[in-house]
Motif scaffolding. Structure first.
Motif, short mmCIF file in Angstrom:
data_model
loop_
_atom_site.label_atom_id
_atom_site.label_comp_id
_atom_site.label_asym_id
_atom_site.label_seq_id
_atom_site.Cartn_x
_atom_site.Cartn_y
_atom_site.Cartn_z
N TYR A 237 8.97 -1.66 1.12
CA TYR A 237 7.60 -1.37 1.54
C TYR A 237 7.55 -0.23 2.55
O TYR A 237 8.53 0.08 3.22
CB TYR A 237 6.95 -2.61 2.15
CG TYR A 237 7.45 -2.92 3.55
CD1 TYR A 237 6.78 -2.45 4.67
CD2 TYR A 237 8.62 -3.66 3.75
CE1 TYR A 237 7.25 -2.71 5.95
CE2 TYR A 237 9.09 -3.91 5.02
CZ TYR A 237 8.40 -3.43 6.12
OH TYR A 237 8.87 -3.67 7.38
N HIS A 238 6.37 0.35 2.64
CA HIS A 238 6.03 1.25 3.73
C HIS A 238 4.64 0.85 4.21
O HIS A 238 3.80 0.43 3.42
CB HIS A 238 6.02 2.72 3.29
CG HIS A 238 5.57 3.61 4.41
ND1 HIS A 238 6.38 3.86 5.51
CD2 HIS A 238 4.40 4.24 4.65
CE1 HIS A 238 5.71 4.65 6.35
NE2 HIS A 238 4.51 4.88 5.84
N THR A 239 4.45 0.96 5.50
CA THR A 239 3.14 0.65 6.07
C THR A 239 2.89 1.56 7.26
O THR A 239 3.84 1.96 7.94
CB THR A 239 3.03 -0.84 6.48
OG1 THR A 239 1.67 -1.17 6.74
CG2 THR A 239 3.90 -1.14 7.69
N LEU B 80 2.29 -4.25 4.93
CA LEU B 80 3.27 -5.19 5.45
C LEU B 80 2.76 -6.63 5.32
O LEU B 80 3.52 -7.53 4.96
CB LEU B 80 3.63 -4.88 6.89
CG LEU B 80 4.63 -5.83 7.56
CD1 LEU B 80 5.93 -5.92 6.75
CD2 LEU B 80 4.89 -5.40 8.99
N LYS C 99 12.16 -1.99 4.84
CA LYS C 99 11.37 -0.77 5.01
C LYS C 99 11.92 0.30 4.07
O LYS C 99 13.14 0.46 3.95
CB LYS C 99 11.45 -0.26 6.44
CG LYS C 99 10.77 -1.14 7.44
CD LYS C 99 10.92 -0.53 8.83
CE LYS C 99 10.26 -1.41 9.87
NZ LYS C 99 10.44 -0.85 11.22
#
Length: 163
Positions: free
Chosen positions: A8-10, A16, A38
């Motif tokens: 994921y990226h946030t 997230l 990440k």
């Protein structure tokens, strides 16, 4: 033990929250190890060690986040022809429709010959002003439940060996 890798990226927290909901539900499945990672920290070795994937990204400028694209750029060729047939799903935290991000991830997953196990799950925040786009996101409980259901589904399929 099968491993589900959630990459994921946030930036504002929405993605997230979605990824955690999927991870928590998937982690409740017996025989499944969940790795929430990440994008910037995820390596080709992580990809190769996983039995299935969830890719989670915000929609940025009608596409996936640049950091998720960077993850794919760094891992693509090392995993090419080595992850064929593994299942994947996509979570998108979108300000509009998420379609561009979904298409980009689908094209990359097709190149890796991954198997989609669900349509992209898009949560639309309707953030359209600079202030709303940059503001911390709070994903509604019903949307997080959808993310959890997707995590549970892919984990159960991995555990049962149906993917």
């Amino acid at each position: 033990m099968k491993t589900l890798l959630i990459v994921y990226h946030t930036h504002t927290g929405g993605t997230l929250q979605m990824a955690r909901a999927a991870a928590d539900a998937a982690g409740a499945e017996a025989g499944i190890a969940v790795r929430l990672s990440k994008a910037v920290e995820t390596t080709a070795d992580d990809v190769l060690a996983a039995d299935g994937f969830i890719f989670a990204t915000p929609e940025n400028l009608a596409g996936m986040a640049g950091m998720l694209k960077d993850f794919f750029d760094r891992t693509y060729y090392a995993a090419l022809d080595r992850v064929n047939g593994r299942p994947y799903a996509t979570l998108i935290c979108a300000g509009s429709d998420g379609a561009g991000a979904a298409r980009q991830i689908e094209r990359i997953a097709t190149g890796w010959r991954l198997k989609p196990v669900a349509p992209p799950l898009v949560v639309c925040t309707h953030a359209q002003t600079p202030q709303a786009i940059l503001a911390p996101k709070h994903i509604a409980a019903d949307e997080l439940a959808r993310c959890a259901e997707l995590g549970c589904t892919i984990a159960a399929g991995l555990a049962l060996g149906i993917f």
